[in-house]
Structures are given as structure tokens and as C-alpha cells.
Scaffold this motif. Structure first.
Motif, mmCIF file in Angstrom:
data_model
loop_
_atom_site.group_PDB
_atom_site.id
_atom_site.type_symbol
_atom_site.label_atom_id
_atom_site.label_comp_id
_atom_site.label_asym_id
_atom_site.label_seq_id
_atom_site.Cartn_x
_atom_site.Cartn_y
_atom_site.Cartn_z
ATOM 1 N N SER A 271 2.886 14.950 -1.075
ATOM 2 C CA SER A 271 3.906 14.222 -0.308
ATOM 3 C C SER A 271 4.794 13.391 -1.228
ATOM 4 C CB SER A 271 3.246 13.324 0.749
ATOM 5 O OG SER A 271 2.325 12.421 0.156
ATOM 6 N N ALA A 272 4.731 13.659 -2.532
ATOM 7 C CA ALA A 272 5.620 13.045 -3.541
ATOM 8 C C ALA A 272 5.383 11.559 -3.729
ATOM 9 C CB ALA A 272 7.086 13.315 -3.185
ATOM 10 N N LYS A 273 4.139 11.114 -3.582
ATOM 11 C CA LYS A 273 3.825 9.712 -3.882
ATOM 12 C C LYS A 273 4.025 9.428 -5.370
ATOM 13 C CE LYS A 273 -0.419 9.850 -2.343
ATOM 14 N NZ LYS A 273 -0.460 11.280 -1.944
ATOM 15 N N SER A 274 3.564 10.359 -6.213
ATOM 16 C CA SER A 274 3.648 10.145 -7.663
ATOM 17 C C SER A 274 5.094 10.035 -8.122
ATOM 18 C CB SER A 274 2.935 11.274 -8.409
ATOM 19 O OG SER A 274 1.561 11.265 -8.129
ATOM 20 N N LEU B 147 0.829 -1.198 0.000
ATOM 21 C CA LEU B 147 0.000 0.000 0.000
ATOM 22 C C LEU B 147 0.869 1.256 0.000
ATOM 23 C CD1 LEU B 147 -2.794 1.398 0.327
ATOM 24 C CD2 LEU B 147 -2.531 1.082 2.807
ATOM 25 N N ILE B 148 0.527 2.205 -0.842
ATOM 26 C CA ILE B 148 1.208 3.507 -0.901
ATOM 27 C C ILE B 148 0.217 4.551 -0.420
ATOM 28 C CG2 ILE B 148 2.475 5.123 -2.361
ATOM 29 C CD1 ILE B 148 3.714 2.317 -2.268
ATOM 30 N N MET B 149 0.519 5.221 0.688
ATOM 31 C CA MET B 149 -0.446 6.190 1.214
ATOM 32 C C MET B 149 0.254 7.439 1.730
ATOM 33 S SD MET B 149 -1.671 4.312 4.728
ATOM 34 C CE MET B 149 -0.519 3.827 6.007
ATOM 35 N N GLY B 150 -0.500 8.520 1.756
ATOM 36 C CA GLY B 150 0.043 9.784 2.220
ATOM 37 C C GLY B 150 -0.850 10.928 1.791
ATOM 38 N N ILE C 156 6.359 6.784 -10.235
ATOM 39 C CA ILE C 156 6.955 6.913 -11.569
ATOM 40 C C ILE C 156 8.327 6.241 -11.609
ATOM 41 C CG2 ILE C 156 7.909 8.570 -13.223
ATOM 42 C CD1 ILE C 156 5.607 10.469 -12.395
ATOM 43 N N GLU C 157 9.142 6.470 -10.558
ATOM 44 C CA GLU C 157 10.463 5.845 -10.501
ATOM 45 C C GLU C 157 10.342 4.324 -10.516
ATOM 46 O OE1 GLU C 157 13.375 7.694 -10.640
ATOM 47 O OE2 GLU C 157 11.888 9.250 -11.019
ATOM 48 N N CYS C 158 9.396 3.790 -9.748
ATOM 49 C CA CYS C 158 9.199 2.337 -9.686
ATOM 50 C C CYS C 158 8.798 1.779 -11.039
ATOM 51 C CB CYS C 158 8.124 1.992 -8.648
ATOM 52 S SG CYS C 158 8.612 2.265 -6.947
ATOM 53 N N ILE C 159 7.862 2.445 -11.704
ATOM 54 C CA ILE C 159 7.397 1.981 -13.009
ATOM 55 C C ILE C 159 8.534 1.981 -14.026
ATOM 56 C CG2 ILE C 159 5.950 2.643 -14.973
ATOM 57 C CD1 ILE C 159 3.848 3.560 -12.908
ATOM 58 N N LEU C 160 9.288 3.068 -14.082
ATOM 59 C CA LEU C 160 10.384 3.168 -15.059
ATOM 60 C C LEU C 160 11.452 2.119 -14.784
ATOM 61 C CD1 LEU C 160 10.771 7.056 -15.329
ATOM 62 C CD2 LEU C 160 9.679 5.504 -16.953
ATOM 63 N N GLU C 161 11.794 1.919 -13.515
ATOM 64 C CA GLU C 161 12.818 0.924 -13.169
ATOM 65 C C GLU C 161 12.335 -0.483 -13.508
ATOM 66 O OE1 GLU C 161 16.618 -0.223 -11.719
ATOM 67 O OE2 GLU C 161 15.764 1.733 -12.275
ATOM 68 N N HIS C 162 11.060 -0.767 -13.221
ATOM 69 C CA HIS C 162 10.503 -2.092 -13.506
ATOM 70 C C HIS C 162 10.524 -2.382 -15.000
ATOM 71 C CE1 HIS C 162 8.148 -5.667 -12.696
ATOM 72 N NE2 HIS C 162 7.247 -5.297 -13.593
ATOM 73 N N TYR D 230 3.031 -1.323 3.925
ATOM 74 C CA TYR D 230 2.608 -0.011 3.456
ATOM 75 C C TYR D 230 3.743 0.984 3.609
ATOM 76 C CZ TYR D 230 1.642 -0.014 8.484
ATOM 77 O OH TYR D 230 1.742 -0.174 9.839
ATOM 78 N N LEU D 231 3.798 1.921 2.677
ATOM 79 C CA LEU D 231 4.732 3.039 2.728
ATOM 80 C C LEU D 231 3.920 4.293 3.008
ATOM 81 C CD1 LEU D 231 7.056 2.353 -0.366
ATOM 82 C CD2 LEU D 231 7.360 1.617 1.998
ATOM 83 N N LEU D 232 4.226 4.959 4.112
ATOM 84 C CA LEU D 232 3.516 6.177 4.487
ATOM 85 C C LEU D 232 4.365 7.379 4.100
ATOM 86 C CD1 LEU D 232 1.168 7.636 5.870
ATOM 87 C CD2 LEU D 232 2.424 7.429 8.025
ATOM 88 N N PHE D 233 3.863 8.173 3.171
ATOM 89 C CA PHE D 233 4.545 9.381 2.737
ATOM 90 C C PHE D 233 4.093 10.554 3.600
ATOM 91 C CE2 PHE D 233 5.348 6.570 -0.654
ATOM 92 C CZ PHE D 233 6.451 7.045 -1.344
ATOM 93 N N SER D 234 5.027 11.466 3.883
ATOM 94 C CA SER D 234 4.767 12.564 4.812
ATOM 95 C C SER D 234 4.923 13.909 4.127
ATOM 96 C CB SER D 234 5.722 12.475 6.001
ATOM 97 O OG SER D 234 5.706 13.651 6.775
ATOM 98 N N GLN D 235 3.908 14.734 4.256
ATOM 99 C CA GLN D 235 3.974 16.084 3.720
ATOM 100 C C GLN D 235 5.024 16.915 4.460
ATOM 101 O OE1 GLN D 235 0.741 19.323 4.087
ATOM 102 N NE2 GLN D 235 0.126 18.182 2.267
ATOM 103 N N GLU D 236 5.145 16.679 5.764
ATOM 104 C CA GLU D 236 6.119 17.410 6.575
ATOM 105 C C GLU D 236 7.545 17.093 6.141
ATOM 106 O OE1 GLU D 236 7.570 17.853 11.250
ATOM 107 O OE2 GLU D 236 5.828 16.615 10.747
ATOM 108 N N LEU D 237 7.834 15.795 5.914
ATOM 109 C CA LEU D 237 9.174 15.416 5.467
ATOM 110 C C LEU D 237 9.460 15.980 4.082
ATOM 111 C CD1 LEU D 237 9.336 11.696 6.666
ATOM 112 C CD2 LEU D 237 10.571 13.651 7.629
ATOM 113 N N ARG D 238 8.446 15.989 3.232
ATOM 114 C CA ARG D 238 8.619 16.528 1.882
ATOM 115 C C ARG D 238 8.971 18.011 1.952
ATOM 116 N NH1 ARG D 238 10.507 16.125 -3.073
ATOM 117 N NH2 ARG D 238 9.228 17.119 -4.652
ATOM 118 N N SER D 239 8.309 18.752 2.849
ATOM 119 C CA SER D 239 8.573 20.187 2.970
ATOM 120 C C SER D 239 9.981 20.457 3.491
ATOM 121 C CB SER D 239 7.548 20.832 3.902
ATOM 122 O OG SER D 239 7.700 20.362 5.238
#
Length: 481
Positions: A151-154, A144-147, A158-164, A319-328
């Protein structure tokens, strides 16, 4: 025999129809203008039909039985294309010519049983070192990808898709109620990489109507299963399952389905879980390959304990939890490593990489913990100062900009370098200035051959070998100035 039914009432993608006494649920019907619908519910005098798209229906119109299942073009015809959940092209290119090359889109498909599964043994390389080392994902894993928004989920997806795709796999990306600008931006970024011949984009847009949008996950997984049966490893991204749940809630309420918590259908957990279970690692009878699934959900800012996120967390392998605070604060990827979990991926790492990853994880998490409360103290001990100094360097090492992907081999060498005496003697500024150069150096054949050397069988031996080459590394860094 063709059955028919007369529309008695129609509102919001739903028609009450009198007739169809012999037609089963989820059968496909059509009206006089060849617009399609699905029989979703049996009533006392007829059926309830879900419209697949936005089209006008008024009382007195007639629906006719069409087929038992929807038909999709085979995946090979859809590669690099943008299609709706019925497999119809919605990009600006020529229409898709099926020429009879179709297969059934069977709704409510039961996931293959445990006798069709195999143990996951291979790591899914994302190209993102912080994930591949600290939170590894296996091929066949449901992660699961959530955030929250922004929070830079996209970026990560995108990186995962291109690498795969670079590693020879296929990808299917499903967009659920995303804005046209969001969809266009992601598709353009993937296509600009020059590697879009192994991906299918399935879009359920805001203009399609809830009936069609609800089919996006089924379409994506059916296409993935078709590729899996041919022995291909497939990565499926479903963005956003929270919006998919809202679509199911809307349809359930319109069809008078008994609501459960927060007015979602009482079987909402089942509806999502039975989709997620269709991913996995399969045996030779099912292609001997894998379907890796990334369901995505947008949460509230720094909060994720709600019904749908909790249901998805319970249905997945991590699950990977993305954080808006960490992104900022400039972290990329902006993942909360204290909360995020992976339950399968660690067993797929090779021995040396697993040892280095464990060393890095212990240091990294201890540093982040101290940083959260101790950096403001005036009486920090020498050991804590040393931890902050060392931790800041690995923190910087794990920051990774878009389109800078690394193989597992390069990541192994970079982590091994970090634990050398040579690197320990360097400052944070050294890492900041030379990180991209170090990546280029460790992508070279001379250092990649270290991983193949028979005398190197542990992380400590690799660290020593890299440290022995520190004069050569220094020289290369000087040369690349």
C-alpha cells in the motif's frame, strides 16, 4: 563485586540460571564467550536470562554480572551506519570505534513528564502535499502509519525522512523483523538521495533472535533522546510495531508470563504506550527540540480493527491509513482520507496555507464521496457534474510520484493557483500535462515573493494575486514545452 550464576536450563533465547541474588532486573550479564544477556525475571532459586543474540547455551554454563545497563555509542558515531540494537555495525564498513564515547541504554525508561513539554507549534514538512495540506503533522507528534502490504507505506516514509533531513533534522529508522531484501531496498533508496549523513539505521533482523529484536524501539528512542538533548529535531520510524508485539508475545510465553488477549502479555498496551510517550515537543531543559515518532504497523487488507492496531491508535496523536485498493488505482500517496486522523498538525499550519487546505479538503472529500456512488448514475445534476469536474482536477493535483517533494511555500502557491479563475477554466488534461511545469514555476523566486508581500494576508488575496499573474503563467508554460 562480580556475581555469577549457573545455567540450569536453556531453550529458545531463554536460560534459567541459579544465582545472582543481588542483581536487579534488566541488569546485563555475560557468559564465558562474552555473549550478553539481560536478567528479565526473578525466580525462586535464581533468575531468567534473555539472550541478546543467537548463541549456544547449555546447562552448566556460567553467566557473570557485567553492568547495570547496556551501553550504546553516541549518535555521532553511528550516523549513516547500519547497526544492530546494541549499536554494533552490521554494514560492510569498518567497525565503529567507540573510544569511550558511549551512553547508557536504560530499558523501561519513564517518559519525561508534562513539566518538560511544550505546545507543538511547528509543522513537520513531509514534502507530500496531500499530507501537508489535508492531514498535517506537527514536530513532536506521534503519528501511526498503518496499512496492508503493497500500500506504499515505505514510499511515504522515505519521502518524510529525506524531507526532514533536507530541512536540517535527524532521522532514526528502526527495522523490526523485516527481510534482508526489504531493509536493503529502503536503505539504498535513502542513500541514493545523497543525503544519508543525518540518519541511523537500527536493524533487528530475523537472524538476531527475539531478545535482540525486542530492543529495537528502546535503542532508536534512546539515540533520539541523545540528539534531542543537543537541540536537534529527530524523526523516528519504527517499522513494524505489529511484529514487535509478536516478539514480546513469544518472549512472554517462553518466560511463563500470564497471557492476556490473543496470548499477548497482559501489559502489552503499557509496553508500547510507554515507548510512544517518549516522543514529543520538549522545553529548553530537554534541548528545546522535538522527537517526532512514526510507529508503523502492517494490517490485514482493508481491515485494522484488531488488538495491536487499536492499542497503537489509542496511544498516538493520529493515524494515516494506507489502502491497497487506492494504490492499485494509481493513487500516491494511497491514503484513506475519510478514516485517517491528525489531532495536532492543523494548529501548526500558517494562516494562508490553513485556509487553502480547508477549502481543498472540503472539495476533495466531497468529490471522493460522490465518486464512490454517483459516477455511475445517468441522471446526475449539473452541480454534481461540476463537482466531479473540479474534484477530478484537485484529485490529480494531489497525486505525487516518488522523489517529487514540495516545500510548504510551493504547496501554498499550487493550491492558491488551483482556486483561481484561470485554473477553473482549464480541463483535467491541462493539470495532467502541466503539473510538473507548474511546480517548477511556483518554485521560482517571482512567485515565492508573493508569500512575503505585506498586502497578502489571506488566501483570497493570494488567489487573486496568482490569478492576476495568469498571463505570465501561460507564457512560462509555453516556454517550458
Amino acid at each position: 563485586m562480580t556475581e555469577s550464576g549457573i545455567v540450569i536450563s536453556s531453550e529458545n533465547y531463554i536460560s534459567g540460571v541459579e544465582g545472582f541474588p543481588l542483581t536487579s532486573l534488566n541488569s546485563v550479564v555475560r557468559n564465558s564467550t562474552n555473549n550478553l544477556g539481560l536478567i528479565k525475571k526473578a525466580t525462586e532459586n535464581g533468575v531468567t536470562i534473555l539472550h541478546l543474540g543467537k548463541f549456544e547455551v547449555v546447562p552448566g554454563d556460567v553467566f557473570y554480572s557485567h553492568s547495570e545497563n547496556l551501553k550504546l555509542p553516541v549518535p555521532e558515531l553511528l550516523l549513516s551506519r547500519v547497526v544492530n540494537p546494541l549499536g554494533q555495525a552490521i554494514d560492510e564498513r569498518e567497525p565503529i570505534k567507540e573510544d569511550g564515547k558511549t551512553f547508557d541504554l536504560v530499558l523501561n525508561t519513564v517518559a519525561p513528564g508534562i513539566n518538560t513539554r511544550e505546545e507543538v507549534t511547528e509543522q513537520l514538512e513531509t514534502g507530500v502535499m496531500a499530507v501537508d495540506s489535508l492531514l498535517p503533522i506537527a514536530k513532536g507528534q506521534r503519528q501511526l502509519i498503518m496499512g496492508p502490504p503493497r500500500s506504499a507505506k515505505s514510499y511515504f516514509l522515505i519521502e518524510c525522512i529525506l524531507e526532514h533531513m533536507e530541512k536540517g533534522g535527524y532521522a532514526i529508522m528502526g527495522f523490526i523483523m523485516k527481510t534482508d531484501s526489504e531493509v536493503k531496498q529502503i536503505i539504498e533508496q535513502i542513500k541514493e538521495s545523497g543525503n544519508s549523513d543525518k540518519i541511523i539505521f537500527v536493524v533487528g533482523s530475523l537472524n538476531d533472535g527475539s531478545g535482540l529484536i525486542s530492543l529495537v524501539p528502546d535503542t532508536c528512542l534512546s539515540l533520539a533522546e541523545s540528539l534531542r538533548d543537543q537541540g536537534e529535531n529527530v524523526l523516528v520510524v519504527l517499522d513494524d510495531m505489529g511484529k514487535h508485539a509478536k516478539v514480546l508475545r513469544e518472549l512472554g510465553l517462553l518466560m511463563n508470563v500470564m497471557p492476556g488477549r490473543e496470548a499477548y502479555p497482559g501489559d502489552i498496551f503499557y509496553q508500547h504506550a510507554h515507548l510512544i510517550e517518549r516522543a514529543g515537543k520538549f522545553n529548553k531543559d530537554f534541548g528545546g527540540s522535538s522527537i517526532t515518532l512514526f510507529p508503523v504497523i502492517e494490517t490485514e487488507v482493508e481491515s485494522y480493527i484488531h488488538l495491536i492496531p487499536s492499542n497503537l491508535m489509542a496511544s498516538t496523536d493520529g493515524y494515516l491509513l494506507f489502502s491497497q485498493e487506492l494504490r492499485s488505482k494509481g493513487y500516491t500517496p494511497a491514503i484513506d482520507f475519510f478514516i485517517s486522523v491528525t489531532r495536532l498538525g492543523k494548529k501548526t499550519q500558517n494562516k494562508i496555507f490553513a485556509e487553502l487546505s480547508q477549502m481543498a479538503r472540503s472539495l476533495f472529500l466531497e468529490y471522493r464521496e460522490v465518486l464512490s456512488f454517483g459516477i455511475f448514475a445517468s441522471d446526475l445534476g449539473e452541480k454534481t457534474h461540476q463537482l466531479i469536474n473540479t474534484g477530478s482536477k484537485i484529485d490529480e493535483l494531489f497525486k505525487q510520484e516518488s522523489q517529487v517533494r514540495m516545500t510548504i511555500h510551493t504547496q501554498t502557491l499550487l493550491l492558491g493557483f488551483f482556486f483561481t479563475e484561470f485554473c477553473k477554466a482549464q480541463s483535467l488534461d491541462f493539470i495532467v500535462k502541466n503539473k510538473s511545469k507548474l511546480i517548477s514555476i511556483f518554485e521560482g523566486k517571482t512567485f515565492l515573493d508573493l508569500l512575503k508581500a505585506p498586502e497578502i494576508s489571506s488566501s483570497l488575496e493570494l488567489i487573486k494575486s496568482i490569478n492576476d499573474k495568469s498571463p505570465e503563467i501561460s507564457k512560462l508554460l509555453e516556454t517550458n514545452k
